[in-house]
Scaffold this motif. Structure first.
Motif, mmCIF file in Angstrom:
data_model
loop_
_atom_site.group_PDB
_atom_site.id
_atom_site.type_symbol
_atom_site.label_atom_id
_atom_site.label_comp_id
_atom_site.label_asym_id
_atom_site.label_seq_id
_atom_site.Cartn_x
_atom_site.Cartn_y
_atom_site.Cartn_z
ATOM 1 N N GLN B 86 0.833 -1.209 0.000
ATOM 2 C CA GLN B 86 0.000 0.000 0.000
ATOM 3 C C GLN B 86 0.867 1.259 0.000
ATOM 4 N N ALA B 87 1.976 1.230 0.761
ATOM 5 C CA ALA B 87 2.876 2.390 0.808
ATOM 6 C C ALA B 87 3.489 2.635 -0.572
ATOM 7 N N ARG B 88 3.864 1.562 -1.235
ATOM 8 C CA ARG B 88 4.432 1.702 -2.584
ATOM 9 C C ARG B 88 3.391 2.281 -3.547
ATOM 10 N N THR B 89 2.149 1.849 -3.392
ATOM 11 C CA THR B 89 1.073 2.363 -4.247
ATOM 12 C C THR B 89 0.895 3.865 -4.058
ATOM 13 N N ILE B 90 0.955 4.295 -2.801
ATOM 14 C CA ILE B 90 0.808 5.723 -2.485
ATOM 15 C C ILE B 90 1.925 6.525 -3.164
ATOM 16 N N LEU B 92 3.756 5.693 -5.729
ATOM 17 C CA LEU B 92 3.587 5.660 -7.188
ATOM 18 C C LEU B 92 2.486 6.621 -7.651
ATOM 19 N N ALA B 93 1.423 6.717 -6.854
ATOM 20 C CA ALA B 93 0.322 7.625 -7.210
ATOM 21 C C ALA B 93 0.775 9.081 -7.167
ATOM 22 N N LEU B 94 1.672 9.364 -6.247
ATOM 23 C CA LEU B 94 2.131 10.748 -6.045
ATOM 24 C C LEU B 94 3.210 11.151 -7.047
ATOM 25 N N THR B 95 3.925 10.182 -7.576
ATOM 26 C CA THR B 95 5.110 10.471 -8.392
ATOM 27 C C THR B 95 4.849 11.343 -9.639
ATOM 28 N N ALA B 129 -2.418 14.528 -4.240
ATOM 29 C CA ALA B 129 -3.223 14.040 -3.115
ATOM 30 C C ALA B 129 -4.500 13.365 -3.620
ATOM 31 N N LEU B 130 -5.096 13.912 -4.670
ATOM 32 C CA LEU B 130 -6.305 13.279 -5.217
ATOM 33 C C LEU B 130 -5.983 11.921 -5.828
ATOM 34 N N ALA B 131 -4.801 11.807 -6.440
ATOM 35 C CA ALA B 131 -4.386 10.496 -6.965
ATOM 36 C C ALA B 131 -4.181 9.511 -5.809
ATOM 37 N N MET B 132 -3.581 10.000 -4.728
ATOM 38 C CA MET B 132 -3.376 9.151 -3.547
ATOM 39 C C MET B 132 -4.707 8.731 -2.919
ATOM 40 N N SER B 133 -5.701 9.628 -3.041
ATOM 41 C CA SER B 133 -6.948 9.423 -2.288
ATOM 42 C C SER B 133 -7.717 8.174 -2.730
ATOM 43 N N PHE B 134 -7.364 7.620 -3.903
ATOM 44 C CA PHE B 134 -8.006 6.364 -4.306
ATOM 45 C C PHE B 134 -7.572 5.211 -3.397
#
Lengths: 119, 197
Positions: B86-90, B92-95, B129-134
């Motif tokens: 999950q941390a890696r996903t976050i 990647l979403a922020l990158t 942040a909106l990308a992370m919010s998923f």
């Protein structure tokens, strides 16, 4: 008339809603700790323990015990049998939805999305 | 079980599966620390006239450091692993948003449009942040939306004074976010959906 076969095929171990919630969460994760499951589902330690034992005895859940920073950590993951049973449960639900609706309604698409997530 | 009940159960399963992938080690202390650092940066810019790039570069570094520190500490306290899927996903979403922010910062600074950077940073952080919010509790969606609105407002209004805009957004909003996260723990967002259904 509703064909009862799909309903009869519903896995009774999974069908209880506490265990269904646990199976749903575990199906979407590699593994979840006891604490995470407890907080996500707002269950008591005792309640969660009973459900986990039932799922473990059914062969649906694998228990992992480890230490993280010298603290004991118990986590759970689905076994292959558990994943298969969960997939079967969803397929049974899909069948019930399909039987109750005209063939053109979009319910199968919704359900198949779930099935893909469990692979 | 009726067809309607089966459909509702499938909806609940879908919701639970989505929540099962959420990242839960969000730390309110990290938000408070980031807010405080940004406020100090804004004050330094306003009253001490510290250099633009040095000040905000330092603020960014310290805020990121605080985020990593407090998140790792929270994971440790909970007996969890820090670097999870999950941390890696976050991350990647922020990158992509982070990458865009770096490029825009370089280009706008090079063409002498530094005054637009606070608005751009707000927009990019909002997008990130909106990308992370998923993959996170809803509070991150609120944070991203707030930054998106502030970024748009700052750019459209032509506000180029970085001290007040950065102080009010990266400072005050992060402080508020940190307090909300500390008071209302994020895990509560994932509770007992069968009771909602």
């Amino acid at each position: 008339m509703l064909d009862l076969t799909a309903i009869e095929q519903l896995d009774r171990v999974i069908h209880e809603r506490g265990r269904l919630a646990i199976m749903s969460l575990l199906a979407a994760s590699d593994s979840l700790s006891f604490r995470e499951l407890k907080e996500l589902l707002n269950m008591t330690d005792g309640n969660l323990s009973v459900h986990m034992r039932t799922l473990e005895e059914a062969g649906y859940v694998l228990v992992h015990k480890s230490f993280v920073n010298r603290k004991p950590r118990t986590s759970f993951s689905l076994t292959d049998a558990g994943r298969e049973a969960f997939r079967g449960y969803i397929q049974s639900l899909e069948a019930i939805v399909r039987q109750s609706q005209p063939a053109s309604v979009g319910a199968p698409a919704v359900a198949s999305g779930l099935a893909l997530r469990t692979t | 079980m009726t067809g309607r009940e089966a459909g509702e159960t499938l909806d609940v399963i879908r919701t639970l599966m989505e929540r099962g992938t959420h990242y839960r080690n969000l730390s309110g202390h990290a938000g408070v620390a980031a807010g405080c650092v940004a406020l100090i940066g804004a004050a330094a810019r306003a009253w001490l006239k510290t250099p633009f790039s040095l000040t905000w570069g330092l603020v960014f570094t310290l805020a990121m450091g605080a985020a990593v520190f407090y998140t790792a500490r929270m994971a440790r306290q909970n007996g969890e692993v820090f670097w999870t899927r999950q941390a890696r996903t976050i991350v990647l979403a922020l990158t992509p948003a982070f990458f865009a922010a770096v490029v825009l910062s370089y280009v706008l600074d090079a063409v002498g449009q530094r005054g637009m950077l606070p608005g751009i940073w707000m927009l990019m952080w909002g997008v990130g942040a909106l990308a992370m919010s998923f993959f996170t509790p809803r509070v991150i969606w609120m944070l991203g939306s707030a930054f998106l609105a502030c970024g748009a407002g700052t750019l459209l209004a032509g506000l180029h004074d970085d001290a007040p805009t950065m102080g009010l957004t990266f400072g005050a909003i992060h402080l508020l976010y940190g307090v909300i996260l500390t008071v209302f723990r994020p895990v509560s967002a994932g509770r007992a959906v069968f009771h909602d259904a």
